[in-house]
Design a protein around this motif. Structure first.
Motif, PDB file in Angstrom:
ATOM      1  N   ASP A 171       0.828  -1.211   0.000  1.00  0.00           N
ATOM      2  CA  ASP A 171       0.000   0.000   0.000  1.00  0.00           C
ATOM      3  C   ASP A 171       0.862   1.260   0.000  1.00  0.00           C
ATOM      4  OD1 ASP A 171      -2.321  -1.489  -0.026  1.00  0.00           O
ATOM      5  OD2 ASP A 171      -2.540  -1.493   2.157  1.00  0.00           O
ATOM      6  N   GLN A 172       1.922   1.227   0.799  1.00  0.00           N
ATOM      7  CA  GLN A 172       2.819   2.385   0.859  1.00  0.00           C
ATOM      8  C   GLN A 172       3.512   2.598  -0.481  1.00  0.00           C
ATOM      9  OE1 GLN A 172       5.613   2.242   4.100  1.00  0.00           O
ATOM     10  NE2 GLN A 172       6.530   4.220   3.602  1.00  0.00           N
ATOM     11  N   ASP A 175       1.098   4.086  -2.984  1.00  0.00           N
ATOM     12  CA  ASP A 175       0.947   5.526  -2.753  1.00  0.00           C
ATOM     13  C   ASP A 175       2.140   6.295  -3.320  1.00  0.00           C
ATOM     14  OD1 ASP A 175      -1.458   5.123  -1.477  1.00  0.00           O
ATOM     15  OD2 ASP A 175      -0.617   5.202   0.543  1.00  0.00           O
ATOM     16  N   GLN A 176       3.341   5.732  -3.153  1.00  0.00           N
ATOM     17  CA  GLN A 176       4.536   6.375  -3.690  1.00  0.00           C
ATOM     18  C   GLN A 176       4.477   6.460  -5.213  1.00  0.00           C
ATOM     19  OE1 GLN A 176       8.280   4.737  -2.487  1.00  0.00           O
ATOM     20  NE2 GLN A 176       8.265   5.773  -0.515  1.00  0.00           N
ATOM     21  N   GLU A 178       1.844   6.544  -7.088  1.00  0.00           N
ATOM     22  CA  GLU A 178       0.858   7.561  -7.453  1.00  0.00           C
ATOM     23  C   GLU A 178       1.474   8.957  -7.353  1.00  0.00           C
ATOM     24  OE1 GLU A 178      -2.478   9.501  -8.678  1.00  0.00           O
ATOM     25  OE2 GLU A 178      -2.026   7.349  -8.785  1.00  0.00           O
ATOM     26  N   GLN A 179       2.275   9.168  -6.330  1.00  0.00           N
ATOM     27  CA  GLN A 179       2.963  10.446  -6.169  1.00  0.00           C
ATOM     28  C   GLN A 179       3.950  10.684  -7.319  1.00  0.00           C
ATOM     29  OE1 GLN A 179       2.596  12.972  -4.302  1.00  0.00           O
ATOM     30  NE2 GLN A 179       4.529  14.091  -4.323  1.00  0.00           N
TER      31      GLN A 179
END
Length: 258
Positions: A171-172, A175-176, A178-179
Motif C-alpha cells: 500500500d505504501q 501511494d509512492q 501515485e505520487q
C-alpha cells in the motif's frame, strides 16, 4: 526437448548470477529441480562454450568470460543506452553528481550506463548492477508509468528489503507510485544502500510507455538537502523529457504528460 534444455541451461546461468558466485552440481540440481546427471551434462556444454568455468580447487562452477562479451554486445546495441550517453554526461555536469540510466528487467532494474560525478573522488563503475525495483528511484520511476496490470503484478510480487529504509509494504509503495505519476520523478532515501540517495525520472519512447529511467545518485546529505532536492528534480525531469523526445516520444508522453 531442445527447448527444455535451453530453459534449464538458462536457469543454471541465472542461479550462478544470483546465488553464486560458485555452486556445485548438487546445489544447482536442487535449485533448479533437475537430476544431477542432467545438470552435469548441461554444465559441460556451457563450459565448452565458455559460458561457465569450473573452479579447479573446489570443483564448483561460476560464470564464464563469454557472458562478458554477450553483456557488452547487449549494452553496445541498446538504443536507450546509446541515446543517453550525451544526455547523461550533460546531467552529471550540470548537477555535479553521478548519473545512472537503467531499464526494468523482470522485477529488477539493470544499470546500462553510468556517468561519473565530474568532481568526484575515485568512483566504481556500476554498469551491470541489478537492483530490486522497489528499493531505488530508477525502479519506481519506471514502474509508476508502466501499464496497470504490470504495475499490480510487480506490487504483488517479491519486494526485497536491502536496508532498514527499504519499503516492502504494498500500500505504501502504491501511494509512492501515485505520487511519482503526479510529480514526474521518484526519490530514494537510503533504500538500497545506507547513506545513498537517488532522484530519477522515466524515459519514454514513441509508444508512450517507459523504456527506462535516468537519475542522479549520490550521498543523501548532498542529493536530498533541502535547497538542492528541488533543483535536482527539475534537472532530472528536464533531461528525461529531452531524452524521451530523442527516442521519438511525443511532448505529452506518459499518462499525465510528464
Amino acid at each position: 526437448m531442445l527447448v527444455q534444455s535451453v530453459r534449464r541451461a538458462s536457469k543454471i546461468l541465472q542461479e550462478l548470477a544470483v546465488a553464486g558466485p560458485r555452486l556445485g552440481v548438487s546445489e544447482l540440481a536442487e535449485r533448479i529441480g533437475v537430476a544431477k546427471p542432467t545438470v552435469h551434462a548441461l554444465l559441460r556444454t556451457l563450459e565448452a562454450e565458455k559460458l561457465v568455468v569450473q573452479d579447479v580447487e573446489t570443483g564448483k562452477y561460476l560464470l564464464g568470460p563469454a557472458l562478458l562479451h554477450l553483456g557488452n554486445a547487449y549494452l553496445d546495441t541498446h538504443l536507450l543506452r546509446t541515446r543517453s550517453l550525451t544526455w547523461a554526461d550533460s546531467l552529471a555536469s550540470r548537477a555535479n553528481e553521478a548519473v545512472w540510466v537503467a531499464v526494468l528487467t523482470g522485477d529488477r532494474v539493470l544499470v546500462v550506463h553510468h556517468a561519473f560525478r565530474p568532481q568526484g573522488t575515485v568512483q566504481i563503475l556500476e554498469v551491470g548492477a541489478s537492483i530490486p525495483w522497489n528499493t531505488c528511484a530508477l525502479g519506481k520511476a519506471i514502474v509508476a508509468f508502466t501499464g496497470e496490470a504490470d504495475r499490480e503484478a510487480l506490487l504483488a510480487g517479491e519486494l526485497p528489503v536491502l536496508t532498514g529504509a527499504s519499503i516492502n509494504d504494498r500500500d505504501q509503495l502504491a501511494d509512492q507510485l501515485e505520487q511519482v505519476r503526479r510529480v514526474g520523478y521518484a526519490v530514494e532515501d537510503q533504500e538500497s544502500a545506507l547513506g545513498d540517495a537517488g532522484i530519477a525520472a522515466p524515459v519514454f519512447d514513441r509508444s508512450g510507455l517507459p523504456v527506462g529511467a535516468i537519475g542522479l545518485v549520490g550521498p543523501v546529505e548532498r542529493l536530498l538537502a533541502e535547497q538542492a532536492r528541488e533543483t535536482h528534480a527539475i534537472l532530472v525531469r528536464e533531461v528525461a523529457r529531452n531524452l524521451s523526445r530523442d527516442l521519438g516520444a511525443a511532448r505529452t508522453a506518459g499518462p499525465r504528460g510528464v
